[in-house]
Design a protein around this motif. Structure first.
Motif, PDB file in Angstrom:
ATOM      1  N   ALA A 131       3.486   4.961  -6.102  1.00  0.00           N
ATOM      2  CA  ALA A 131       4.669   4.113  -5.969  1.00  0.00           C
ATOM      3  C   ALA A 131       4.218   2.728  -5.527  1.00  0.00           C
ATOM      4  CB  ALA A 131       5.642   4.699  -4.949  1.00  0.00           C
ATOM      5  N   PRO A 132       4.698   1.678  -6.172  1.00  0.00           N
ATOM      6  CA  PRO A 132       4.327   0.324  -5.736  1.00  0.00           C
ATOM      7  C   PRO A 132       4.797   0.086  -4.305  1.00  0.00           C
ATOM      8  CG  PRO A 132       5.396   0.274  -7.893  1.00  0.00           C
ATOM      9  CD  PRO A 132       5.588   1.654  -7.347  1.00  0.00           C
ATOM     10  N   PRO A 133       3.957  -0.458  -3.435  1.00  0.00           N
ATOM     11  CA  PRO A 133       4.383  -0.733  -2.066  1.00  0.00           C
ATOM     12  C   PRO A 133       5.610  -1.641  -2.052  1.00  0.00           C
ATOM     13  CG  PRO A 133       2.004  -0.946  -2.268  1.00  0.00           C
ATOM     14  CD  PRO A 133       2.539  -0.791  -3.657  1.00  0.00           C
TER      15      PRO A 133
ATOM     16  N   SER B  64      -3.219   0.118  -2.996  1.00  0.00           N
ATOM     17  CA  SER B  64      -3.356  -0.791  -4.128  1.00  0.00           C
ATOM     18  C   SER B  64      -1.961  -1.279  -4.497  1.00  0.00           C
ATOM     19  CB  SER B  64      -4.006  -0.067  -5.312  1.00  0.00           C
ATOM     20  OG  SER B  64      -3.086   0.817  -5.925  1.00  0.00           O
ATOM     21  N   PRO B  65      -1.839  -2.195  -5.451  1.00  0.00           N
ATOM     22  CA  PRO B  65      -0.505  -2.627  -5.887  1.00  0.00           C
ATOM     23  C   PRO B  65       0.333  -1.510  -6.494  1.00  0.00           C
ATOM     24  CG  PRO B  65      -2.157  -4.246  -6.526  1.00  0.00           C
ATOM     25  CD  PRO B  65      -2.904  -3.048  -6.022  1.00  0.00           C
ATOM     26  N   ASP B  66      -0.284  -0.361  -6.774  1.00  0.00           N
ATOM     27  CA  ASP B  66       0.455   0.745  -7.394  1.00  0.00           C
ATOM     28  C   ASP B  66       0.510   2.005  -6.545  1.00  0.00           C
ATOM     29  OD1 ASP B  66       0.853  -0.706  -9.885  1.00  0.00           O
ATOM     30  OD2 ASP B  66      -1.289  -0.380 -10.248  1.00  0.00           O
TER      31      ASP B  66
ATOM     32  N   GLY C  84       7.693   8.083  -4.962  1.00  0.00           N
ATOM     33  CA  GLY C  84       6.836   8.336  -6.109  1.00  0.00           C
ATOM     34  C   GLY C  84       6.184   9.685  -5.987  1.00  0.00           C
ATOM     35  N   ALA C  85       5.494  10.088  -7.025  1.00  0.00           N
ATOM     36  CA  ALA C  85       4.818  11.382  -7.016  1.00  0.00           C
ATOM     37  C   ALA C  85       3.718  11.399  -5.964  1.00  0.00           C
ATOM     38  CB  ALA C  85       4.224  11.668  -8.394  1.00  0.00           C
TER      39      ALA C  85
ATOM     40  N   ASP D   6       7.284  18.266  -1.045  1.00  0.00           N
ATOM     41  CA  ASP D   6       7.371  16.834  -1.297  1.00  0.00           C
ATOM     42  C   ASP D   6       8.740  16.296  -0.891  1.00  0.00           C
ATOM     43  OD1 ASP D   6       4.877  17.229  -2.300  1.00  0.00           O
ATOM     44  OD2 ASP D   6       5.296  16.540  -4.332  1.00  0.00           O
ATOM     45  N   ASP D   7       9.791  17.049  -1.202  1.00  0.00           N
ATOM     46  CA  ASP D   7      11.138  16.594  -0.851  1.00  0.00           C
ATOM     47  C   ASP D   7      11.314  16.490   0.661  1.00  0.00           C
ATOM     48  OD1 ASP D   7      11.960  16.307  -3.461  1.00  0.00           O
ATOM     49  OD2 ASP D   7      12.879  18.296  -3.582  1.00  0.00           O
TER      50      ASP D   7
END
Length: 392
Positions: free
Chosen positions: A192-194, A215-217, A258-259, A236-237
């Protein structure tokens, strides 16, 4: 084999020491019990102090860090549903931190070692240190089925908390100081993008949480949990629900979901051994000290250690003086204990305690309010967070 300095461990401390020595014309050999793949992919926090960044650049190891690292000038403290920014650069005369993964630093140093044909033995077994009290210490190990004896002048033990180096020193010589914290961190990596440009440290009645990034992603997130937490109980939930609850605020910011690609539990402890040297053996990094991750000091202390040690070896080989080697432990421990105290302060302030009275947790909240409103208190936090300047 023969070398001047035998280095045990191919983590950040050992690899950086080998590069700093090479640049001063001092020969060394690195012996590592793990595989190269393990060393390059062992994920650890990557918040680099200003001095660490400067040292890597001075050693010619900062090219990829400059391109891919994320420069941060401040951090956010989140409590009572409000974000409070600590502007580190303005409080410290322009100093900052860089977010760049420890495994990326290790990859850069291994690649540089290969370019310079540096002697690196991965997957060494039966490693043992001998005659460390004499002027002719030895390292013995097996590599690719062949037994080796490495004669040297000095040994640098950079093989971490569970390595063999510290255990080679007689037990009655060492004093150890330790604190085990009553909580741990459940950490995740998420595709997930920060959603923020800087780290967010959250103090919530349900527990501490930290927003970071790789990272950016890729976002890196942590939750305060029990030391004996079972990962199979955290779907995860459930992780996302808990993160969003602890980061809840009145300003509309939340981390992007994000995943989840990785999760693990990190125990928290403080540990220092004194002295950091005995005979011809010198300990550096996690072999000598451990800090809880809250203050982001682990790898930075390792860099500080080997910076001091490399200068001491240079003085020995280039000037013939052992004064800096003799003072290595006392020199390093001044910075170690300052970092231990800062890490303790950050950990204690940000983690609500479920084993103590409400009085104690109100004190923690009061401390947060003071740090975020007092220029003097914020300056002290910022000064320690970006890293105290090196005493040259």
């Amino acid at each position: 084999m023969r070398t001047q300095v035998a280095i045990i461990g191919a983590g950040p401390a050992g690899l950086l020491l080998s590069h700093l020595l090479r640049r001063q014309g001092i020969d060394s050999v690195v012996v590592e019990m793990r595989s190269r793949e393990y060393c390059e992919n062992r994920i650890r926090a990557g918040v680099l102090e200003q001095g660490t960044v400067d040292t890597l650049n001075e050693a010619g190891l900062g090219e990829r860090m400059a391109k891919d690292g994320l420069l941060h000038h401040g951090i956010e403290l989140l409590f009572e549903r409000r974000l409070h920014r600590i502007d580190m650069s303005s409080l410290t005369g322009g100093r900052s931190i860089t977010v760049y993964g420890q495994h990326e630093v290790v990859r850069d140093m291994i690649a540089a070692a290969q370019r310079h044909n540096h002697a690196l033995f991965f997957e060494a077994s039966e490693v043992s240190l001998h005659d460390i009290e004499s002027t002719q210490p030895q390292v013995r190990f097996t590599h690719d089925g062949t037994q080796h004896t490495l004669d040297c002048d000095y040994i640098a033990g950079c093989d971490g908390f569970h390595g063999i180096s510290r255990g080679t020193i007689p037990a009655d010589v060492l004093r150890t100081f330790e604190r085990v914290y009553p909580y741990a961190w459940l950490g995740i990596l998420a595709n997930a993008p920060p959603s923020a440009d800087e780290l967010v440290y959250a103090h919530h009645e349900r527990g501490f949480a930290l927003f970071s990034m790789r990272s950016p992603d890729v976002t890196r997130l942590y939750l305060q949990c029990r030391p004996d937490e079972r990962l199979d109980e955290w779907s995860d939930d459930r992780i996302w629900d808990e993160l969003l609850a602890r980061f809840e605020n009145d300003q509309g910011w939340l981390p992007n979901r994000g995943a989840i690609t990785q999760k693990g539990v990190t125990p928290m402890r403080s540990f220092v051994t004194e002295p950091m040297q005995y005979g011809r053996l010198f300990l550096a990094g996690d072999a000598a000290h451990i800090v809880p991750p809250t203050g982001a000091k682990g790898m930075n202390l390792a860099v500080a250690d080997v910076r001091v040690l490399s200068k001491a070896f240079a003085s020995r080989y280039l000037d013939g003086s052992t004064d800096l080697l003799d003072a290595y432990s006392s020199h390093c421990l001044e910075r170690v204990w300052r970092a231990e105290h800062f890490s303790y302060f950050m950990t204690n302030m940000l983690h609500p305690s479920f084993d103590e009275t409400p009085f104690v947790n109100r004190l923690k909240l009061s401390e947060l309010k003071y740090v975020s409103s007092s220029h003097a208190a914020a300056s002290a936090l910022a000064e320690n967070y970006v890293g105290l300047p090196f005493a040259e």
